[in-house]
Design a protein around this motif. Structure first.
Motif, PDB file in Angstrom:
ATOM      1  N   GLU A   1     -19.977  20.196 -44.024  1.00 25.87           N
ATOM      2  CA  GLU A   1     -21.322  19.738 -43.683  1.00 25.87           C
ATOM      3  C   GLU A   1     -21.791  18.691 -44.688  1.00 25.87           C
ATOM      4  O   GLU A   1     -21.566  18.814 -45.896  1.00 25.87           O
ATOM      5  CB  GLU A   1     -22.299  20.916 -43.670  1.00 25.87           C
ATOM      6  N   LYS A   2     -22.459  17.650 -44.175  1.00 28.76           N
ATOM      7  CA  LYS A   2     -22.966  16.580 -45.046  1.00 28.76           C
ATOM      8  C   LYS A   2     -24.419  16.895 -45.412  1.00 28.76           C
ATOM      9  O   LYS A   2     -25.362  16.246 -44.959  1.00 28.76           O
ATOM     10  CB  LYS A   2     -22.877  15.234 -44.334  1.00 28.76           C
ATOM     11  N   VAL A   3     -24.609  17.926 -46.229  1.00 30.71           N
ATOM     12  CA  VAL A   3     -25.952  18.348 -46.607  1.00 30.71           C
ATOM     13  C   VAL A   3     -26.157  18.149 -48.104  1.00 30.71           C
ATOM     14  O   VAL A   3     -25.241  18.368 -48.909  1.00 30.71           O
ATOM     15  CB  VAL A   3     -26.212  19.824 -46.216  1.00 30.71           C
ATOM     16  N   ALA A   4     -27.355  17.742 -48.474  1.00 29.55           N
ATOM     17  CA  ALA A   4     -27.638  17.332 -49.854  1.00 29.55           C
ATOM     18  C   ALA A   4     -27.363  18.409 -50.898  1.00 29.55           C
ATOM     19  O   ALA A   4     -26.754  18.111 -51.935  1.00 29.55           O
ATOM     20  CB  ALA A   4     -29.075  16.833 -49.954  1.00 29.55           C
ATOM     21  N   PRO A   5     -27.810  19.671 -50.716  1.00 29.24           N
ATOM     22  CA  PRO A   5     -27.566  20.653 -51.778  1.00 29.24           C
ATOM     23  C   PRO A   5     -26.086  20.910 -52.027  1.00 29.24           C
ATOM     24  O   PRO A   5     -25.668  21.073 -53.186  1.00 29.24           O
ATOM     25  CB  PRO A   5     -28.285  21.914 -51.269  1.00 29.24           C
ATOM     26  N   LEU A   6     -25.284  20.921 -50.972  1.00 30.22           N
ATOM     27  CA  LEU A   6     -23.839  21.109 -51.145  1.00 30.22           C
ATOM     28  C   LEU A   6     -23.242  19.933 -51.897  1.00 30.22           C
ATOM     29  O   LEU A   6     -22.481  20.116 -52.858  1.00 30.22           O
ATOM     30  CB  LEU A   6     -23.153  21.258 -49.783  1.00 30.22           C
ATOM     31  N   LYS A   7     -23.576  18.720 -51.483  1.00 27.61           N
ATOM     32  CA  LYS A   7     -23.009  17.532 -52.126  1.00 27.61           C
ATOM     33  C   LYS A   7     -23.418  17.448 -53.587  1.00 27.61           C
ATOM     34  O   LYS A   7     -22.626  17.049 -54.451  1.00 27.61           O
ATOM     35  CB  LYS A   7     -23.441  16.279 -51.366  1.00 27.61           C
ATOM     36  N   SER A   8     -24.653  17.822 -53.875  1.00 29.02           N
ATOM     37  CA  SER A   8     -25.139  17.786 -55.252  1.00 29.02           C
ATOM     38  C   SER A   8     -24.370  18.763 -56.138  1.00 29.02           C
ATOM     39  O   SER A   8     -23.920  18.415 -57.241  1.00 29.02           O
ATOM     40  CB  SER A   8     -26.635  18.107 -55.276  1.00 29.02           C
ATOM     41  N   LEU A   9     -24.189  19.988 -55.666  1.00 28.95           N
ATOM     42  CA  LEU A   9     -23.495  21.002 -56.457  1.00 28.95           C
ATOM     43  C   LEU A   9     -21.992  20.723 -56.536  1.00 28.95           C
ATOM     44  O   LEU A   9     -21.369  20.965 -57.577  1.00 28.95           O
ATOM     45  CB  LEU A   9     -23.750  22.387 -55.867  1.00 28.95           C
TER      46      LEU A   9
END
Length: 230
Positions: free
Chosen positions: A74-82
């Protein structure tokens, strides 16, 4: 046809094999995530990401949600940030090293040396992008790029995102060449007026997208668009 002044590059499937992301980076971040959340609990980026996860799925186990998002890419901000935080540790300690396609670094260096401007636009965070190019098997290539754009600028399948990049770069959309393996991204870029080319890498099993130029590697890109050859 207008002259190309800026080359905008996707990463996964374009400059770096999809297998490296799915088989190396994703498992690594998944493995170290519990420790990261414990040890960096006071990190503002971690706090914001956890708050975003709870907002998306109230009361959920954040580790379970992150794992689910990772599995589904998934291209979701919290995942990409972590993930970016996890990969930072991995690259800096030498546990990770980006495996670029062999044609990429020579082409980037030739394009940069000729005066062409280079930038990256990926769903991965800008910090993660810098890590990939900073700790690559071809050495530190970050100095070749003038900008690293991520989802903060907008979705990659939305034309307005590419108009915003052109505006920030101070060039006409038609002077930008966007390289990606994803058809929907190329369509959005073309709608914004950018020139486009799909990288159809045999190693990735990329499906050719109708209506756009295609290239198997960066040497072919250079030949088709009359760019300097390494």
């Amino acid at each position: 046809m207008s002259t190309v002044r800026l080359i905008l590059l996707d990463i996964e499937g374009t400059t770096l094999p999809i297998s490296f992301v799915k088989d190396v980076l994703f498992p690594y971040s998944d493995k170290v995530m519990p420790e990261l959340l414990r040890e960096q609990a006071d990190n503002p980026l971690v706090k914001v990401a956890l708050a975003d996860i709870d907002a998306a799925n109230p009361g959920c186990d954040p580790l379970a949600q992150l794992h689910d998002w990772t599995v589904r890419d998934e291209k979701v901000a919290p995942l990409k940030s972590l993930q970016g935080l996890a990969w930072k540790t991995g690259f800096e300690t030498g546990a990770l090293r980006a495996q670029l396609y062999p044609d990429v670094a020579p082409a980037l260096e030739a394009w940069h040396k000729s005066g062409l401007r280079l930038a990256v636009y990926s769903s991965g965070s800008a910090s993660a992008q810098r890590l990939l190019y900073g700790y690559s098997d071809a050495g530190d290539l970050t100095s070749l790029f003038e900008a690293f754009y991520d989802l903060d600028i907008g979705g990659k399948k939305i034309a307005e995102s590419y108009r915003e990049i052109a505006s920030r770069a101070g060039v006409a959309p038609g002077e930008i060449l966007f390289l990606s393996d994803i058809g929907a991204e190329l369509d959005a870029a073309a709608e914004a007026g950018l020139r486009t080319c799909q990288l159809v890498r045999p190693e990735d099993g990329t499906v050719a997208h109708q209506g756009v130029r295609q290239a198997a590697d960066f040497q072919s890109v250079s030949q088709q668009f009359e760019l300097p050859v390494s």
